[in-house]
Design a protein around this motif. Sequence first.
Motif, short mmCIF file in Angstrom:
data_model
loop_
_atom_site.label_atom_id
_atom_site.label_comp_id
_atom_site.label_asym_id
_atom_site.label_seq_id
_atom_site.Cartn_x
_atom_site.Cartn_y
_atom_site.Cartn_z
N GLU A 144 -6.51 -2.76 -14.30
CA GLU A 144 -7.84 -2.42 -13.04
C GLU A 144 -7.63 -2.85 -12.00
N ILE A 145 -6.98 -3.73 -11.47
CA ILE A 145 -6.13 -4.66 -10.18
C ILE A 145 -5.86 -3.85 -9.79
N ASP A 146 -4.05 -3.18 -9.78
CA ASP A 146 -3.33 -2.77 -9.74
C ASP A 146 -3.76 -1.60 -9.75
N ALA A 147 -4.54 -0.80 -10.80
CA ALA A 147 -4.91 0.89 -9.77
C ALA A 147 -6.19 0.61 -8.75
N GLU A 148 -6.80 -0.60 -9.04
CA GLU A 148 -7.87 -0.34 -7.28
C GLU A 148 -6.68 -0.65 -5.92
N THR A 149 -5.89 -1.84 -6.74
CA THR A 149 -5.40 -1.84 -5.12
C THR A 149 -4.42 -0.46 -4.81
N GLU A 150 -3.62 0.20 -5.51
CA GLU A 150 -3.19 1.05 -5.52
C GLU A 150 -4.10 2.18 -4.82
N ARG A 151 -5.64 2.31 -5.39
CA ARG A 151 -6.98 3.27 -4.27
C ARG A 151 -6.60 3.05 -3.00
N LEU A 152 -6.79 1.52 -2.89
CA LEU A 152 -7.13 1.14 -1.40
C LEU A 152 -5.80 1.57 -1.02
N LEU A 153 -4.79 0.93 -0.98
CA LEU A 153 -3.76 1.14 -0.51
C LEU A 153 -3.34 2.73 -0.12
N SER A 154 -3.91 3.52 -0.08
CA SER A 154 -3.55 5.26 -0.34
C SER A 154 -4.86 5.87 0.60
N ARG A 155 -5.91 4.71 0.68
CA ARG A 155 -6.55 5.21 2.28
C ARG A 155 -6.43 4.32 3.40
N LEU A 156 -5.95 3.14 3.39
CA LEU A 156 -5.88 2.07 3.90
C LEU A 156 -4.24 1.53 5.03
N ASP A 157 -3.38 2.36 4.08
CA ASP A 157 -2.09 2.73 4.86
C ASP A 157 -1.61 3.26 6.08
N ALA A 158 -2.97 4.35 6.23
CA ALA A 158 -2.82 4.96 7.26
C ALA A 158 -3.26 3.96 8.68
N VAL A 159 -4.00 3.20 8.10
CA VAL A 159 -4.32 1.73 9.16
C VAL A 159 -3.66 0.73 9.00
N HIS A 160 -2.46 0.73 8.80
CA HIS A 160 -1.76 -0.47 8.61
C HIS A 160 -2.07 -1.24 7.77
N TRP A 161 -2.76 -0.99 6.89
CA TRP A 161 -2.50 -2.37 5.58
C TRP A 161 -1.84 -2.04 4.72
N ASN A 162 -1.20 -3.50 4.03
CA ASN A 162 0.08 -3.54 3.23
C ASN A 162 -0.47 -3.36 1.79
N LYS A 163 0.15 -3.46 0.92
CA LYS A 163 0.20 -3.45 -0.57
C LYS A 163 -0.48 -4.94 -0.96
N ASP A 164 -0.10 -5.97 -0.58
CA ASP A 164 -0.36 -7.52 -0.53
C ASP A 164 -1.94 -7.83 -0.10
N THR A 165 -1.93 -6.90 0.83
CA THR A 165 -3.67 -7.33 1.86
C THR A 165 -4.16 -6.44 0.30
#
Length: 338
Positions: free
Chosen positions: A13-34
Amino acid sequence: MESLLELDFSRSEIDAETERLLSRLDAVHWNKDTCAIIAPITLEINRLKKEMNAIILAHSYQTADIIFGIADFAGDSLGLSREAANTDADTIIFCGVRFMAETAKILSPEKTILLPAPNAGCSLAESITAADVRKLKEDNPGVPVVCYVNTNADVKAESHACCTSGNAAEVVNAQPGDKVIFIPDMLMAKNLEAHVDKEIIAWDGTCIVHEEFSPGSIEAWRKFHPDLKVLAHLECDSDVVDISDMAGSTEGMVKYIKQSDATHFMLVTECGMSDRLRVEMGKDREFLGSCVLCPYMKQVELPIVLECMKSPREDQIVTLDEDIIRRAKTAIDQMMAH
Ligand code: 13P
Ligand code: SF4
């Protein structure tokens, strides 16, 4: 070290949520760890929303983790008010500032309205009191008062009509007579002059964010990008608005950009707006120029939202006097009608 929340969710669940967040926040320079750090928090907030039959409304100046991690709707003051008025949810969690949450309470008094950052005010709202409005009415008998939505509920209760940056000219023009008292934003009042058929008596409030912008940086950026489209908020000084391609509300900016063939834009408004659009509009549009942070809007953070949902403190639950709600609603109804 694992956070307490991580124990409530499975690794997948945490991995899937991390990927969901990253797919949006990547555009504003969030990385996978954050994204992985906030994933258990956004999972828990989104779970609680279902359990509580709650929705989260976020103003466009909120940070991208709030808008894309937990919000059900993000928009300008008018759009947020419409959502607050129409939702079937029992609870509205307002990621924004106090006047917005109070407006939601006035529109939906039967609902629980939570304001995670109860000290998130607004320099415009703080510039005027209900007693100031009574004095203005005494000094200008018979002249209707139009208040900008960025005011406290008791100020709205003293006003004849309320407006947002998205419909200010229409609301002013709809008032009877040839004069209007417009409160509290003096820069917006000046910007409205060219679009209304009435004399405006203004108050002297300003937005501490928008008053910072000046024509110099717009002119400098235009030298590098002659096809740059400049979009200014109506709370900016008129010397900024006058050299912009468009002036209006934050949602007005979104509409303009969607209809434009241009690729480079400068949004003369709070920083969160460009970030929201960097995520939503992808790589086809570039957002240039400096921005200014609103210290009130930026008081909202994910852990604060979570704590407020789990066990709201008294000061996080928006309450208003019934008489204020009734009188302020009359003014807000005009805002909703335009
Ligand atoms: P909008 O209604 O245009 O989003 O503006 C709200 C605000 O506070 C602007 O500073
Ligand atoms: Fe108020 Fe300005 Fe902040 Fe908007 S950006 S909430 S008008 S201080």
